[in-house]
Write a protein that holds these residues in place. Structure first.
Motif, PDB file in Angstrom:
ATOM      1  N   LEU A 191       0.898  -1.145   0.000  1.00 43.63           N
ATOM      2  CA  LEU A 191       0.000   0.000   0.000  1.00 43.63           C
ATOM      3  C   LEU A 191       0.937   1.194   0.000  1.00 43.63           C
ATOM      4  O   LEU A 191       1.789   1.294   0.874  1.00 43.63           O
ATOM      5  CB  LEU A 191      -0.781  -0.033   1.316  1.00 43.63           C
ATOM      6  CG  LEU A 191      -2.183   0.470   1.367  1.00 43.63           C
ATOM      7  CD1 LEU A 191      -3.060  -0.391   0.494  1.00 43.63           C
ATOM      8  CD2 LEU A 191      -2.685   0.409   2.790  1.00 43.63           C
ATOM      9  N   THR A 238      -7.726  -7.610   8.213  1.00 44.02           N
ATOM     10  CA  THR A 238      -6.717  -6.906   7.405  1.00 44.02           C
ATOM     11  C   THR A 238      -5.590  -6.528   8.346  1.00 44.02           C
ATOM     12  O   THR A 238      -5.833  -6.102   9.479  1.00 44.02           O
ATOM     13  CB  THR A 238      -7.287  -5.634   6.735  1.00 44.02           C
ATOM     14  OG1 THR A 238      -8.397  -6.008   5.925  1.00 44.02           O
ATOM     15  CG2 THR A 238      -6.233  -4.957   5.850  1.00 44.02           C
ATOM     16  N   THR A 258      -4.831   6.103  10.325  1.00 39.05           N
ATOM     17  CA  THR A 258      -5.953   5.238   9.954  1.00 39.05           C
ATOM     18  C   THR A 258      -7.013   5.327  11.054  1.00 39.05           C
ATOM     19  O   THR A 258      -6.680   5.237  12.240  1.00 39.05           O
ATOM     20  CB  THR A 258      -5.495   3.782   9.761  1.00 39.05           C
ATOM     21  OG1 THR A 258      -4.394   3.761   8.850  1.00 39.05           O
ATOM     22  CG2 THR A 258      -6.612   2.918   9.188  1.00 39.05           C
ATOM     23  N   HIS A 295     -13.197   1.020   8.871  1.00 37.67           N
ATOM     24  CA  HIS A 295     -11.947   1.781   8.921  1.00 37.67           C
ATOM     25  C   HIS A 295     -11.894   2.760   7.760  1.00 37.67           C
ATOM     26  O   HIS A 295     -12.628   2.621   6.775  1.00 37.67           O
ATOM     27  CB  HIS A 295     -10.740   0.843   8.889  1.00 37.67           C
ATOM     28  CG  HIS A 295     -10.621   0.054   7.626  1.00 37.67           C
ATOM     29  ND1 HIS A 295     -11.406  -1.046   7.368  1.00 37.67           N
ATOM     30  CD2 HIS A 295      -9.839   0.214   6.527  1.00 37.67           C
ATOM     31  CE1 HIS A 295     -11.105  -1.536   6.181  1.00 37.67           C
ATOM     32  NE2 HIS A 295     -10.160  -0.782   5.638  1.00 37.67           N
ATOM     33  N   ARG A 328       0.577  -5.154   3.274  1.00 36.78           N
ATOM     34  CA  ARG A 328      -0.820  -5.461   3.601  1.00 36.78           C
ATOM     35  C   ARG A 328      -1.121  -6.931   3.386  1.00 36.78           C
ATOM     36  O   ARG A 328      -0.666  -7.531   2.412  1.00 36.78           O
ATOM     37  CB  ARG A 328      -1.717  -4.627   2.695  1.00 36.78           C
ATOM     38  CG  ARG A 328      -3.197  -4.825   2.886  1.00 36.78           C
ATOM     39  CD  ARG A 328      -3.939  -3.792   2.042  1.00 36.78           C
ATOM     40  NE  ARG A 328      -5.354  -3.716   2.368  1.00 36.78           N
ATOM     41  CZ  ARG A 328      -6.305  -4.373   1.705  1.00 36.78           C
ATOM     42  NH1 ARG A 328      -6.001  -5.162   0.694  1.00 36.78           N
ATOM     43  NH2 ARG A 328      -7.572  -4.242   2.062  1.00 36.78           N
TER      44      ARG A 328
HETATM   45  O1  LIG Z   1      -4.041   3.134   4.295  1.00 35.45           O
HETATM   46  C1  LIG Z   1      -4.775   2.991   5.261  1.00 35.45           C
HETATM   47  O2  LIG Z   1      -4.669   3.667   6.298  1.00 35.45           O
HETATM   48  C2  LIG Z   1      -5.886   1.960   5.232  1.00 35.45           C
HETATM   49  C3  LIG Z   1      -6.025   1.362   3.887  1.00 35.45           C
HETATM   50  C4  LIG Z   1      -7.168   0.378   3.783  1.00 35.45           C
HETATM   51  O3  LIG Z   1      -8.311   0.735   3.761  1.00 35.45           O
HETATM   52  C5  LIG Z   1      -6.872  -1.062   3.699  1.00 35.45           C
HETATM   53  O4  LIG Z   1      -5.703  -1.440   3.700  1.00 35.45           O
HETATM   54  O5  LIG Z   1      -7.821  -1.846   3.649  1.00 35.45           O
END
Ligand SMILES: O=C(O)CCC(=O)C(=O)O
Ligand SMILES: [Fe+2]
Length: 305
Positions: free
Chosen positions: A88, A121, A135, A265, A282
């Motif tokens: 990510l 996750t 987050t 989230h 991730r």
């Molecule tokens: O980048 C983030 O803070 C969360 C990203 C997200 O929604 C995920 O990884 O499912």
């Protein structure tokens, strides 16, 4: 709440989220303490592990505690050695297009638009900006529990229509629908899930709803659009109100895992300048079909709370 002396978890927020201290993730920790870490995960819904200077293999192995890890369907997003991991990032890398850099922005539960939505996750902060890129998490279970009984009864009767990247207004810059083609649309048909779901492990109920544009939600099934939109907005506002929200400010090497089966989230990366690098690894795990609010029988771990 389960008492476990081997793994120490300290609550960070009123209703959920705990920091687990005193352990560094490793294959040994995963096999020896996996069960108690999973118990804490059920109790607290979001777990934070600080200063985890670990490699991708240890991180991928740790993910197996929280379910069966999923391989990302976009092959070029996968980690070269660990197919269950993806990056990510707010940088141009690994085939990520501009839109995907902020794709976690807005309240959601991962893969809610699938027949079998996401389980856990888990993110590992590799490069974290000094400020920004937090987050947010919201406890959809505590939010449901706080509602009056008559309201709960009504909400239990409803179902929600979901579709991947659906949007009521395709000209909206946030409408992600425009980024997928007709073939992808065919492969992501509309599905429905109960609005109130029961957690497959704990048996506790939570609200399974998110904003329409961001969360791929078309509306409440068999309800007039205006009424449905009003109800969704009311419920999302309730779940994401201060008592149920926790903001995680990342430090490098944090590992955070959350339970999509009872928590919403949101990333806050939309306004993060690209010169502030944010890269995380991730992993997601397969969830279970969404079960409606049936009598509390047959759950492996019913909470007394
Ligand atoms: O980048 C983030 O803070 C969360 C990203 C997200 O929604 C995920 O990884 O499912
Ligand atoms: Fe997400």
């Amino acid at each position: 709440m389960t008492v476990d002396t081997a793994v120490i978890a300290t609550r960070l927020s009123e209703t959920f989220v705990a920091e687990v201290t005193g352990l560094t993730i490793s294959p040994e920790i995963t096999s020896e303490f996996g069960r108690s870490i999973y118990e804490h995960y059920l109790d607290h819904k979001v777990l934070v592990f600080r200063r985890q200077d670990i490699d991708a293999g240890a991180f991928a192995g740790f993910g197996t505690i929280f379910g069966r890890p999923e391989e990302h369907h976009v092959v070029k997003l996968r980690h070269p050695e660990q197919p269950t991991l993806t990056y990510l990032s707010n940088q141009d890398e690994l085939g990520r297009n501009k839109e995907m850099k902020t794709s976690g922005q807005g309240w959601h539960s991962d893969y809610s638009y699938k027949l079998v939505p996401g389980g856990a996750t888990m993110l590992h902060g590799l490069e974290i900006p000094v400020a920004g890129g937090d987050t947010l998490f919201a406890d959809a279970e505590a939010a449901f529990a706080a509602l009056p009984e008559a309201r709960k009864e009504f909400l239990r009767t409803l179902r929600v229509r979901h579709q991947y990247r659906w949007s009521p207004d395709r000209t909206d810059p946030w409408a992600r629908w425009q980024y997928i083609g007709p073939e992808e649309r065919k492969r992501t048909p509309e599905i429905t899930h109960p609005l109130v779901r029961r957690h497959p492990d704990t048996g506790r109920e939570s609200l399974f709803i998110q904003p329409r544009v961001i969360g791929s939600v078309i509306g409440i099934a068999e309800m007039a659009e205006a009424e449905s939109t009003e109800l969704i907005e009311e419920l999302v506002a309730h779940i994401t109100s201060a008592p149920y929200v926790y903001r995680h400010s990342w430090n490098p090497l944090d590992v955070v895992v959350w339970d999509n089966r009872c928590v919403l989230h949101s990333a806050t990366t939309k306004d993060l300048d690209e010169k502030h690098v944010r890269r995380l690894l991730r992993l997601t795990t397969h969830g279970q079909p969404v079960t409606p609010s049936m009598p509390k029988v047959g759950y492996s771990r019913l909470s007394s709370r």
